[in-house]
Design a protein around this motif. Structure first.
Motif, PDB file in Angstrom:
ATOM      1  N   ALA A  64      22.490  50.446  73.594  1.00 56.30           N
ATOM      2  CA  ALA A  64      23.262  49.671  74.565  1.00 56.30           C
ATOM      3  C   ALA A  64      23.169  50.287  75.954  1.00 56.30           C
ATOM      4  O   ALA A  64      23.040  49.601  76.971  1.00 56.30           O
ATOM      5  N   VAL A 101      19.781  49.558  77.468  1.00 53.21           N
ATOM      6  CA  VAL A 101      19.735  48.195  77.973  1.00 53.21           C
ATOM      7  C   VAL A 101      20.459  48.097  79.309  1.00 53.21           C
ATOM      8  O   VAL A 101      19.983  47.487  80.276  1.00 53.21           O
ATOM      9  N   TRP A 106      25.755  41.178  74.703  1.00 56.13           N
ATOM     10  CA  TRP A 106      25.253  42.270  73.864  1.00 56.13           C
ATOM     11  C   TRP A 106      26.363  42.862  72.993  1.00 56.13           C
ATOM     12  O   TRP A 106      26.173  43.105  71.794  1.00 56.13           O
ATOM     13  N   VAL A 150      18.954  40.137  75.276  1.00 56.56           N
ATOM     14  CA  VAL A 150      20.210  39.982  74.529  1.00 56.56           C
ATOM     15  C   VAL A 150      20.014  39.113  73.290  1.00 56.56           C
ATOM     16  O   VAL A 150      20.802  39.205  72.337  1.00 56.56           O
ATOM     17  N   ARG A 172      19.685  40.916  70.058  1.00 55.15           N
ATOM     18  CA  ARG A 172      20.930  41.392  69.459  1.00 55.15           C
ATOM     19  C   ARG A 172      21.518  40.367  68.496  1.00 55.15           C
ATOM     20  O   ARG A 172      22.345  40.706  67.646  1.00 55.15           O
ATOM     21  N   GLN A 173      21.114  39.107  68.647  1.00 54.48           N
ATOM     22  CA  GLN A 173      21.690  38.025  67.863  1.00 54.48           C
ATOM     23  C   GLN A 173      21.042  37.955  66.482  1.00 54.48           C
ATOM     24  O   GLN A 173      19.941  38.473  66.254  1.00 54.48           O
TER      25      GLN A 173
END
Length: 361
Positions: free
Chosen positions: A10, A13, A47, A88, A91-92
Motif C-alpha cells: 500500500a 502504491v 485500495w 487499484v 486490488r479488487q
C-alpha cells in the motif's frame, strides 16, 4: 534510532502515485493540482476500502477534467486516471462485475482522449470553449438587432432554425447610417453545422460592409468577399433594403433572393416587388440594380428567406401567395409582433426561416 522505512504494497502504491502526481502537475495550475490530489485520494480509498469506494468513483475526476482542463493538460490527466484505475483494479476481486466496470471506464477515458484531440484545434477547455463560441454567436447576432428608430417607424426581425437552436444559415443584419436604415436578409447555402458556421462568419463581414459602403456597392462587395472564401458551398442569397427614414424612399437590391412584398395602406393589397440579381459567391464583377419606391404612412414591407414560402411539395410562387394571405389575416391593424406571428404560422419546420417586417406608422 529511526524506524525502518515502510515497504508495504500500500505504501509503495501511495509513493508511486505521489511521484506520478508530481511529474504531472504543471507549475501554477491549481485546477490540475486539485484534480490530481482528488484522484489520488480516491485511489487510496478504493485500495483500502473497496467495499465503500467502488471503481466508478474515479469517473468523477475523469468527467470533471473533460470540462475544465485545457487540451495540453487533459490527455496527461486522463492517462494518469487510467493508470490509477489499473493499479487499484489489481486490488479488487477478479469478478465479471469488476472487469466490466474497468472496461467501461477505460472506454470512457479513451473517448475523453479523442475529444481532447479535437478540442486541441481550438486550444481551450471544454466549458471555456463553449462559452467563447456562445459569446461570439451573441455578439454577431446583436448586429442583427434593429437600431432605435423614429416613432413613425416600426421594424422587427424573427429567426427560426431547422434544428430549433440559435445557430442557423439564415440571418438578418441591420444598421442605421446617416438617417438611412440599412437592412439585409441572408440565406447561406447548406444546412446544419456547416451552414451555421458560415453564417456566423458571413454575418460579421456583412455587418462591417453594410455600415462602411454606399448602398449601391454593398451587394457587389459581399459577392467579392464570398468569392475569396473558396468554400465548397460558398454561395448565399440576400436581399438588401436601404430606407430613408425621413422621406420613406427605399431601394431594394436582390442577389438571387425571394422578392420582397409591399402592402399599400390605401388599397390594403400586397404587391410583390420583383428584383433580380445573381446569387452571391458565384459570378465575379457583377452589378445589382435597385427597385425603388416610397413607403407611405400605413405601408408595410416584408423581407424573408425561402424557408418561409418553399417546401418540397409546394412551389415558391404558391408559397408567396399563401404567405401574403396569412399576412393579410395576421397583420390587419396590428403590426407590432406581426413578424413573430407570421414565422410561427408559416414555413417549413425542416428549413431555416427568417423574416423582416418594416412598417411606417
Amino acid at each position: 534510532m529511526s524506524s525502518p522505512p515502510d515497504h508495504t504494497p500500500a505504501a509503495d502504491v501511495g509513493h508511486w502515485l505521489e511521484r506520478s502526481a508530481a511529474r504531472l502537475v504543471p507549475r501554477g495550475s491549481r485546477m490540475v493540482t486539485a484534480l490530481v490530489l482528488v484522484t489520488l485520494l480516491i485511489g487510496v480509498a478504493i485500495w483500502f476500502l473497496p467495499a465503500w469506494a467502488p471503481l466508478v468513483t474515479l469517473l468523477v475526476p475523469l468527467i470533471f477534467s473533460s470540462l475544465v482542463l485545457g487540451p495540453r493538460q487533459l490527455p496527461w490527466f486522463v492517462v494518469y486516471v487510467l493508470v490509477v484505475l489499473t493499479v487499484v483494479t489489481l486490488r479488487q476481486d477478479a469478478s465479471s462485475r469488476v472487469l466490466v466496470a474497468f472496461g467501461v471506464m477505460v472506454t470512457l477515458g479513451l473517448m475523453v482522449l479523442v475529444s481532447s484531440r479535437r478540442r486541441s484545434r481550438l486550444g481551450v477547455a471544454g466549458v471555456q470553449g463553449e462559452m467563447m463560441f456562445v459569446d461570439l454567436r451573441d455578439r454577431i447576432l446583436r448586429q442583427g438587432g434593429i437600431p432605435h428608430l423614429p416613432d413613425q417607424w416600426y421594424a422587427a426581425a424573427e429567426l427560426r432554425s431547422a434544428g430549433g437552436t440559435p445557430f442557423a444559415g439564415d440571418f438578418v443584419v441591420a444598421s442605421e447610417v446617416d438617417g438611412r436604415l440599412e437592412m439585409v436578409v441572408v440565406d447561406v447555402s447548406g444546412k446544419g453545422q456547416a451552414a451555421g458556421t458560415r453564417a456566423l462568419l458571413l454575418s460579421g463581414a456583412i455587418g462591417g460592409l453594410l455600415s462602411a459602403l454606399p448602398p449601391r456597392e454593398f451587394l457587389a462587395a459581399a459577392n467579392t468577399f464570398l468569392l475569396r472564401q473558396d468554400w465548397d458551398e460558398g454561395f448565399a442569397t440576400a436581399i438588401h433594403l436601404s430606407l430613408d427614414l425621413a422621406t420613406g424612399h427605399y431601394d431594394l437590391r436582390s442577389a438571387g433572393h425571394p422578392p420582397a412584398a409591399l402592402r399599400h395602406a390605401g388599397s390594403g393589397r400586397w404587391e410583390v416587388l420583383e428584383t433580380e440579381g445573381p446569387v452571391l459567391g458565384l459570378i465575379d464583377d457583377v452589378t445589382y440594380e435597385a427597385v425603388s419606391g416610397e413607403m407611405r404612412p400605413g405601408d408595410a414591407l416584408l423581407l424573408y428567406t425561402d424557408g418561409m414560402v418553399e417546401t418540397r411539395t409546394r412551389d415558391i410562387s404558391l408559397g408567396i401567395d399563401r404567405m401574403l394571405g396569412q399576412a393579410e389575416r395576421l397583420l390587419r391593424g396590428q403590426f407590432e409582433g406581426g413578424a413573430k406571428r407570421l414565422v410561427e404560422a408559416l414555413g417549413s419546420r425542416n428549413d431555416d426561416r427568417a423574416l423582416l417586417l418594416v412598417h411606417r406608422r
